[in-house]
Design a protein around this motif. Sequence first.
Motif, PDB file in Angstrom:
ATOM      1  N   HIS A  81       0.563  22.672   6.878  1.00 43.53           N
ATOM      2  CA  HIS A  81       1.070  24.052   7.008  1.00 43.53           C
ATOM      3  C   HIS A  81       2.069  24.160   8.169  1.00 43.53           C
ATOM      4  CE1 HIS A  81       1.005  28.433   6.977  1.00 43.53           C
ATOM      5  NE2 HIS A  81       0.649  28.429   8.255  1.00 43.53           N
ATOM      6  N   LYS A  82       1.765  23.481   9.280  1.00 43.10           N
ATOM      7  CA  LYS A  82       2.621  23.611  10.480  1.00 43.10           C
ATOM      8  C   LYS A  82       3.811  22.655  10.455  1.00 43.10           C
ATOM      9  CE  LYS A  82      -1.225  24.756  13.560  1.00 43.10           C
ATOM     10  NZ  LYS A  82      -2.122  24.068  14.499  1.00 43.10           N
ATOM     11  N   LYS A  83       3.567  21.420   9.968  1.00 44.93           N
ATOM     12  CA  LYS A  83       4.620  20.396  10.072  1.00 44.93           C
ATOM     13  C   LYS A  83       5.400  20.190   8.778  1.00 44.93           C
ATOM     14  CE  LYS A  83       2.859  18.044  13.999  1.00 44.93           C
ATOM     15  NZ  LYS A  83       2.438  16.838  14.684  1.00 44.93           N
ATOM     16  N   GLY A  84       4.855  20.704   7.666  1.00 43.56           N
ATOM     17  CA  GLY A  84       5.582  20.586   6.397  1.00 43.56           C
ATOM     18  C   GLY A  84       5.082  19.465   5.512  1.00 43.56           C
ATOM     19  N   VAL A  85       4.460  18.449   6.096  1.00 42.57           N
ATOM     20  CA  VAL A  85       3.978  17.301   5.313  1.00 42.57           C
ATOM     21  C   VAL A  85       2.934  16.547   6.140  1.00 42.57           C
ATOM     22  CG1 VAL A  85       5.844  15.799   6.137  1.00 42.57           C
ATOM     23  CG2 VAL A  85       4.721  15.268   3.975  1.00 42.57           C
ATOM     24  N   ALA A  86       2.000  15.898   5.451  1.00 46.27           N
ATOM     25  CA  ALA A  86       1.056  14.999   6.136  1.00 46.27           C
ATOM     26  C   ALA A  86       0.585  13.933   5.154  1.00 46.27           C
ATOM     27  CB  ALA A  86      -0.141  15.765   6.696  1.00 46.27           C
ATOM     28  N   VAL A  87       0.319  12.758   5.690  1.00 45.30           N
ATOM     29  CA  VAL A  87      -0.285  11.689   4.886  1.00 45.30           C
ATOM     30  C   VAL A  87      -1.773  12.023   4.762  1.00 45.30           C
ATOM     31  CG1 VAL A  87      -0.834   9.221   4.814  1.00 45.30           C
ATOM     32  CG2 VAL A  87       1.381   9.991   5.708  1.00 45.30           C
ATOM     33  N   MET A  93       0.849  -1.183   0.000  1.00 42.94           N
ATOM     34  CA  MET A  93       0.000   0.000   0.000  1.00 42.94           C
ATOM     35  C   MET A  93       0.894   1.247   0.000  1.00 42.94           C
ATOM     36  SD  MET A  93      -3.045  -1.217  -0.096  1.00 42.94           S
ATOM     37  CE  MET A  93      -4.327  -0.240   0.649  1.00 42.94           C
ATOM     38  N   TYR A  94       0.346   2.338  -0.469  1.00 45.48           N
ATOM     39  CA  TYR A  94       1.132   3.569  -0.673  1.00 45.48           C
ATOM     40  C   TYR A  94       0.493   4.759   0.032  1.00 45.48           C
ATOM     41  CZ  TYR A  94       3.742   0.793  -3.915  1.00 45.48           C
ATOM     42  OH  TYR A  94       4.540  -0.187  -4.451  1.00 45.48           O
ATOM     43  N   LYS A  95       1.346   5.510   0.776  1.00 45.10           N
ATOM     44  CA  LYS A  95       0.892   6.739   1.439  1.00 45.10           C
ATOM     45  C   LYS A  95       0.921   7.852   0.406  1.00 45.10           C
ATOM     46  CE  LYS A  95       4.343   6.419   4.320  1.00 45.10           C
ATOM     47  NZ  LYS A  95       5.324   6.643   5.395  1.00 45.10           N
ATOM     48  N   VAL A  96      -0.151   8.615   0.348  1.00 44.34           N
ATOM     49  CA  VAL A  96      -0.150   9.823  -0.489  1.00 44.34           C
ATOM     50  C   VAL A  96       0.021  11.009   0.462  1.00 44.34           C
ATOM     51  CG1 VAL A  96      -1.539  11.288  -2.002  1.00 44.34           C
ATOM     52  CG2 VAL A  96      -1.524   8.803  -2.323  1.00 44.34           C
ATOM     53  N   MET A  97       0.995  11.872   0.133  1.00 46.83           N
ATOM     54  CA  MET A  97       1.335  12.977   1.026  1.00 46.83           C
ATOM     55  C   MET A  97       1.245  14.324   0.332  1.00 46.83           C
ATOM     56  SD  MET A  97       4.510  11.033   2.738  1.00 46.83           S
ATOM     57  CE  MET A  97       4.968  10.667   1.102  1.00 46.83           C
ATOM     58  N   LEU A  98       0.832  15.331   1.101  1.00 45.06           N
ATOM     59  CA  LEU A  98       0.858  16.711   0.605  1.00 45.06           C
ATOM     60  C   LEU A  98       2.015  17.410   1.287  1.00 45.06           C
ATOM     61  CD1 LEU A  98      -2.692  18.351   0.525  1.00 45.06           C
ATOM     62  CD2 LEU A  98      -1.286  17.555  -1.393  1.00 45.06           C
ATOM     63  N   LEU A  99       2.698  18.273   0.528  1.00 39.99           N
ATOM     64  CA  LEU A  99       3.828  19.035   1.074  1.00 39.99           C
ATOM     65  C   LEU A  99       3.436  20.503   1.208  1.00 39.99           C
ATOM     66  CD1 LEU A  99       6.748  17.554  -1.076  1.00 39.99           C
ATOM     67  CD2 LEU A  99       5.707  16.640   0.993  1.00 39.99           C
ATOM     68  N   ASN A 100       4.003  21.137   2.216  1.00 36.97           N
ATOM     69  CA  ASN A 100       3.729  22.564   2.419  1.00 36.97           C
ATOM     70  C   ASN A 100       4.536  23.407   1.434  1.00 36.97           C
ATOM     71  OD1 ASN A 100       2.585  24.804   3.705  1.00 36.97           O
ATOM     72  ND2 ASN A 100       4.434  25.112   4.942  1.00 36.97           N
ATOM     73  N   ASP A 101       4.035  24.586   1.138  1.00 41.38           N
ATOM     74  CA  ASP A 101       4.798  25.616   0.416  1.00 41.38           C
ATOM     75  C   ASP A 101       4.275  26.961   0.902  1.00 41.38           C
ATOM     76  OD1 ASP A 101       2.788  26.871  -1.552  1.00 41.38           O
ATOM     77  OD2 ASP A 101       2.514  24.723  -1.887  1.00 41.38           O
ATOM     78  N   ASP A 102       4.933  28.016   0.482  1.00 39.90           N
ATOM     79  CA  ASP A 102       4.568  29.349   1.004  1.00 39.90           C
ATOM     80  C   ASP A 102       3.525  30.058   0.151  1.00 39.90           C
ATOM     81  OD1 ASP A 102       6.358  29.033   3.064  1.00 39.90           O
ATOM     82  OD2 ASP A 102       7.982  30.114   2.050  1.00 39.90           O
ATOM     83  N   TYR A 103       3.117  29.473  -0.955  1.00 40.47           N
ATOM     84  CA  TYR A 103       2.299  30.222  -1.918  1.00 40.47           C
ATOM     85  C   TYR A 103       0.892  29.676  -2.156  1.00 40.47           C
ATOM     86  CZ  TYR A 103       7.002  31.909  -2.797  1.00 40.47           C
ATOM     87  OH  TYR A 103       8.249  32.429  -2.625  1.00 40.47           O
TER      88      TYR A 103
END
Length: 137
Positions: free
Chosen positions: A97-103, A58-68
């Motif tokens: 937004h706070k941690k930089g990444v989340a699953v 199985m695969y985790k899909v993650m979003l990454l933070n950015d400033d824009y």
Amino acid sequence: MSDYDKAPRPVAQFDTMRPLAQLDTIRPLAQSQDTPDDGEGDLSVALKTRPKSKRPPMYKVMLLNDDYTPMEFVVHILERFFGMTHAQAFEIMLTVHKKGVAVVGVFSHEIAETKVTQVMDFARRHQHPLQCTMEKE
Ligand code: TYC
């Protein structure tokens, strides 16, 4: 209706679920037809082996933070592509937004790849630098 809703929506897609745990060990099967229970008190149990079956990775899909990328755009992504309520989406967006990444979900390889593509395409079309990645669990 938010502006994002005006774009064509992808065809609904149902996320795959993990099958129930499959045991690889030898285990009793139902009473064999060759040895019907004769009621004579034979306590032996018929054992048969079953071929080893492996669960798919199985695969985790993650979003990454950015400033824009606007916060509301990320919330919309999470509602639209990951089926979250507004409250769930807002909470996960704040975590990124706070941690930089989340699953944001765990899927089969094919579904995870589709989610990443949908998010990246949607962000690009709206000219936001949002990044979405996948990683084996
Ligand atoms: N950090 C962004 C901002 O302050 C919001 C954001 C949240 C961007 C989550 C990307 O995956 C992300 N506008």
